[in-house]
Motif scaffolding. Structure first.
Motif, short mmCIF file in Angstrom:
data_model
loop_
_atom_site.label_atom_id
_atom_site.label_comp_id
_atom_site.label_asym_id
_atom_site.label_seq_id
_atom_site.Cartn_x
_atom_site.Cartn_y
_atom_site.Cartn_z
N ASP A 179 -9.27 -3.25 -24.50
CA ASP A 179 -9.59 -3.85 -23.19
C ASP A 179 -8.34 -4.21 -22.40
OD1 ASP A 179 -12.18 -3.58 -23.72
OD2 ASP A 179 -12.61 -5.70 -24.13
N GLN A 180 -7.40 -4.78 -23.16
CA GLN A 180 -6.15 -5.17 -22.50
C GLN A 180 -5.39 -3.94 -21.98
OE1 GLN A 180 -5.03 -8.19 -21.68
NE2 GLN A 180 -3.47 -7.00 -20.59
N ILE A 181 -5.37 -2.92 -22.84
CA ILE A 181 -4.67 -1.69 -22.45
C ILE A 181 -5.33 -1.08 -21.22
CG2 ILE A 181 -4.10 0.68 -23.13
CD1 ILE A 181 -3.91 -0.35 -26.01
N GLU A 182 -6.64 -1.06 -21.27
CA GLU A 182 -7.37 -0.46 -20.15
C GLU A 182 -7.07 -1.20 -18.85
OE1 GLU A 182 -11.59 -0.33 -20.71
OE2 GLU A 182 -11.82 1.27 -19.23
N GLU A 183 -7.07 -2.49 -18.94
CA GLU A 183 -6.78 -3.29 -17.75
C GLU A 183 -5.38 -2.97 -17.22
OE1 GLU A 183 -6.36 -7.95 -16.81
OE2 GLU A 183 -8.19 -7.37 -17.88
N ASP A 184 -4.48 -2.83 -18.17
CA ASP A 184 -3.09 -2.51 -17.86
C ASP A 184 -2.95 -1.19 -17.11
OD1 ASP A 184 -1.74 -4.60 -18.87
OD2 ASP A 184 -0.42 -3.35 -20.11
N ILE A 185 -3.54 -0.18 -17.69
CA ILE A 185 -3.26 1.17 -17.17
C ILE A 185 -4.03 1.48 -15.89
CG2 ILE A 185 -2.60 2.11 -19.42
CD1 ILE A 185 -5.31 3.44 -19.57
N PHE A 186 -4.99 0.63 -15.57
CA PHE A 186 -5.65 0.81 -14.28
C PHE A 186 -5.20 -0.28 -13.30
CE2 PHE A 186 -8.51 3.35 -16.97
CZ PHE A 186 -8.41 4.54 -16.26
N SER A 187 -3.94 -0.57 -13.36
CA SER A 187 -3.38 -1.54 -12.41
C SER A 187 -2.45 -0.79 -11.45
CB SER A 187 -2.62 -2.62 -13.15
OG SER A 187 -1.47 -2.03 -13.76
N ASP A 188 -1.99 -1.54 -10.49
CA ASP A 188 -1.15 -1.00 -9.45
C ASP A 188 0.02 -0.14 -9.91
OD1 ASP A 188 -1.78 -1.69 -6.72
OD2 ASP A 188 0.40 -1.94 -6.57
N ASP A 189 0.62 -0.55 -11.04
CA ASP A 189 1.80 0.17 -11.52
C ASP A 189 1.50 1.62 -11.85
OD1 ASP A 189 3.28 -2.02 -11.26
OD2 ASP A 189 3.34 -2.56 -13.40
N PHE A 190 0.25 1.91 -12.08
CA PHE A 190 -0.11 3.26 -12.53
C PHE A 190 -0.79 4.08 -11.43
CE2 PHE A 190 0.45 0.69 -16.21
CZ PHE A 190 1.03 1.51 -17.15
N LEU A 191 -0.75 3.53 -10.24
CA LEU A 191 -1.43 4.17 -9.11
C LEU A 191 -0.43 5.00 -8.30
CD1 LEU A 191 -4.34 3.95 -7.88
CD2 LEU A 191 -3.39 2.23 -6.33
N LEU A 192 -0.80 6.24 -8.03
CA LEU A 192 0.01 7.06 -7.13
C LEU A 192 -0.64 7.03 -5.75
CD1 LEU A 192 0.67 10.12 -9.45
CD2 LEU A 192 2.31 8.34 -8.82
N THR A 193 0.06 6.48 -4.80
CA THR A 193 -0.51 6.29 -3.47
C THR A 193 -0.33 7.53 -2.62
OG1 THR A 193 0.34 4.08 -3.73
CG2 THR A 193 -0.58 4.62 -1.61
N ARG A 194 -1.39 7.99 -2.01
CA ARG A 194 -1.33 9.12 -1.09
C ARG A 194 -1.46 8.60 0.34
NH1 ARG A 194 1.13 11.67 -4.84
NH2 ARG A 194 -0.16 12.57 -6.50
N PRO A 195 -1.27 9.47 1.36
CA PRO A 195 -1.12 8.98 2.73
C PRO A 195 -2.18 7.99 3.23
CG PRO A 195 -0.58 11.29 2.66
CD PRO A 195 -1.05 10.93 1.28
N LEU A 196 -3.47 8.23 2.96
CA LEU A 196 -4.49 7.32 3.51
C LEU A 196 -4.36 5.92 2.93
CD1 LEU A 196 -7.66 9.63 3.52
CD2 LEU A 196 -6.13 9.09 5.43
N LEU A 197 -4.17 5.85 1.62
CA LEU A 197 -4.02 4.53 1.01
C LEU A 197 -2.70 3.89 1.44
CD1 LEU A 197 -5.11 2.38 -0.88
CD2 LEU A 197 -4.06 3.58 -2.80
N GLU A 198 -1.69 4.72 1.56
CA GLU A 198 -0.39 4.20 1.98
C GLU A 198 -0.50 3.53 3.35
OE1 GLU A 198 2.66 7.18 1.84
OE2 GLU A 198 4.08 5.81 2.81
N ALA A 199 -1.24 4.16 4.24
CA ALA A 199 -1.40 3.60 5.58
C ALA A 199 -2.16 2.28 5.53
CB ALA A 199 -2.11 4.59 6.49
N ILE A 200 -3.19 2.22 4.68
CA ILE A 200 -3.98 1.01 4.57
C ILE A 200 -3.15 -0.15 3.99
CG2 ILE A 200 -5.89 -0.01 3.22
CD1 ILE A 200 -6.80 1.57 5.65
N ARG A 201 -2.29 0.19 3.04
CA ARG A 201 -1.54 -0.89 2.38
C ARG A 201 -0.25 -1.28 3.08
NH1 ARG A 201 -1.79 -0.99 -4.01
NH2 ARG A 201 -0.06 0.43 -3.90
N ALA A 202 0.12 -0.50 4.09
CA ALA A 202 1.42 -0.74 4.72
C ALA A 202 1.52 -2.14 5.30
CB ALA A 202 1.64 0.29 5.83
#
Ligand SMILES: Nc1ncnc2c1ncn2[C@@H]1O[C@H](COP(=O)(O)OP(=O)(O)O)[C@@H](O)[C@H]1O
Ligand SMILES: [Mg+2]
Length: 305
Positions: free
Chosen positions: A111-134
């Motif tokens: 559970d801990q690992i799963e929570e870890d690996i689906f966090s921000d550090d493991f996310l590759l941001t593409r243009p649409l998300l990048e624009a939203i998070r800017a």
């Protein structure tokens, strides 16, 4: 419109849009400047449609420039999917993380690992998300949206209406600011009603003669008023022919630059026919234009006598 920090308006008036665009060498008209002004005030995306080479992409770039915003561009193509448009999990990094925790003798539960690996550090941001998070000001350009399949348009809807993205493992990410969004289309297919409904609509056609002349004067260094005028005039008469592909503004500019290189001051039929291949890209179109151009030149000559 999402709640959150109120956007400061970027433009004071329609004329303000126009003047500032002109300063970066983009010649707009009332219609173009008006829509940009409204989009800013209403917080709505603009769908820009029209023939190729009429300044649709350039409009987004120029608006980014005059508002000191970063341009984030999503170039659309057939087969574009969520993982290239929105985000993707960095599965290599996730695998490494899992292996590392195993090697550690694994005191961490799954559970801990799963929570870890689906966090921000493991996310590759593409243009649409990048624009939203800017956090800095951005202009989002979704270029040539008519190239994606109609099903893929659905990806865009949540962003265009709510300025947010839902990621199942992370929750909903809402924009901190409402970015200016431009979608462009060359009209190779009809866009969905759902998409159109969310946007302000702007059709950019070939510029009228006066504006095209101004564009030539602005973009071609040292060109004379008289040559720019002839170029705009002749291009307009060529566009009135039944052609496979009318000359675009970029082709007008190429032609004007060519004439400058050749040291031409007066565009007679001979010059025009020998350089028609800069303006037109189909042999049948060139033949039609040449016929028209020699007619026109002889009329002008006869009138001069
Ligand atoms: N209104 C305009 N003002 C200044 N330059 C323009 C204008 N419209 C078109 N252009 C010129 O034409 C080129 C092609 O425009 P572009 O934006 O790539 O066309 P589109 O995206 O509509 O196919 C631009 O790089 C720019 O130099
Ligand atoms: Mg374009």
């Amino acid at each position: 419109m999402p709640d959150g920090p109120a956007n400061e308006f970027r433009f004071d008036s329609v004329d303000d849009v126009r003047d500032r665009l002109r300063k970066v060498d983009y010649l707009s008209d009332e219609g173009i400047a008006g829509i940009v002004y409204l989009a800013d005030r209403l917080g709505k995306p603009i769908l820009v449609e029209g023939p190729a080479g009429t300044g649709k992409t350039q409009l987004a770039k120029s608006v980014a420039e005059i508002t000191n915003a970063r341009l984030i561009r999503l170039q659309c193509y057939e087969g574009l999917d969520e993982s290239k448009a929105l985000y993707e999990w960095n599965y290599k990094k996730q695998l490494l993380r899992i292996q590392a925790s195993k090697a550690d003798g694994d005191s961490t539960g799954w559970d801990q690992i799963e929570e870890d690996i689906f966090s921000d550090d493991f996310l590759l941001t593409r243009p649409l998300l990048e624009a939203i998070r800017a956090e800095d000001p951005v202009v989002l350009l979704i270029d040539e949206v008519d190239r994606v399949e109609v099903e893929t348009e659905a990806l865009l809807l949540e962003i265009l209406s709510d300025y947010q993205v839902s990621i199942p493992e992370l929750g909903t990410i809402t924009a901190r600011q409402i970015p200016l969004v431009f979608l462009t289309s060359n009209n190779t297919r009809e866009l969905s009603e759902a998409l159109k409904r969310r946007c302000l609509f702007l059709h950019i056609d070939y510029p009228d003669m006066e504006r095209e002349k101004e564009i030539v004067l602005t973009k071609v260094p040292d060109i004379s008023e008289s040559l720019a005028d002839q170029v705009a005039r002749i291009v307009r008469s060529i566009r009135q022919l039944e052609l496979k592909k009318s000359p675009s503004v970029s082709e007008t500019l190429d032609w004007a630059r060519t004439l400058m290189l050749l040291g031409v001051e007066k565009v007679d039929a001979e010059v025009a026919t020998s350089t028609a291949n800069i303006l037109l890209k189909y042999q049948t179109d060139i033949a039609k234009a040449n016929k028209e151009l020699s007619n026109e030149a002889s009329t002008v000559n006869r009138a001069a006598k």
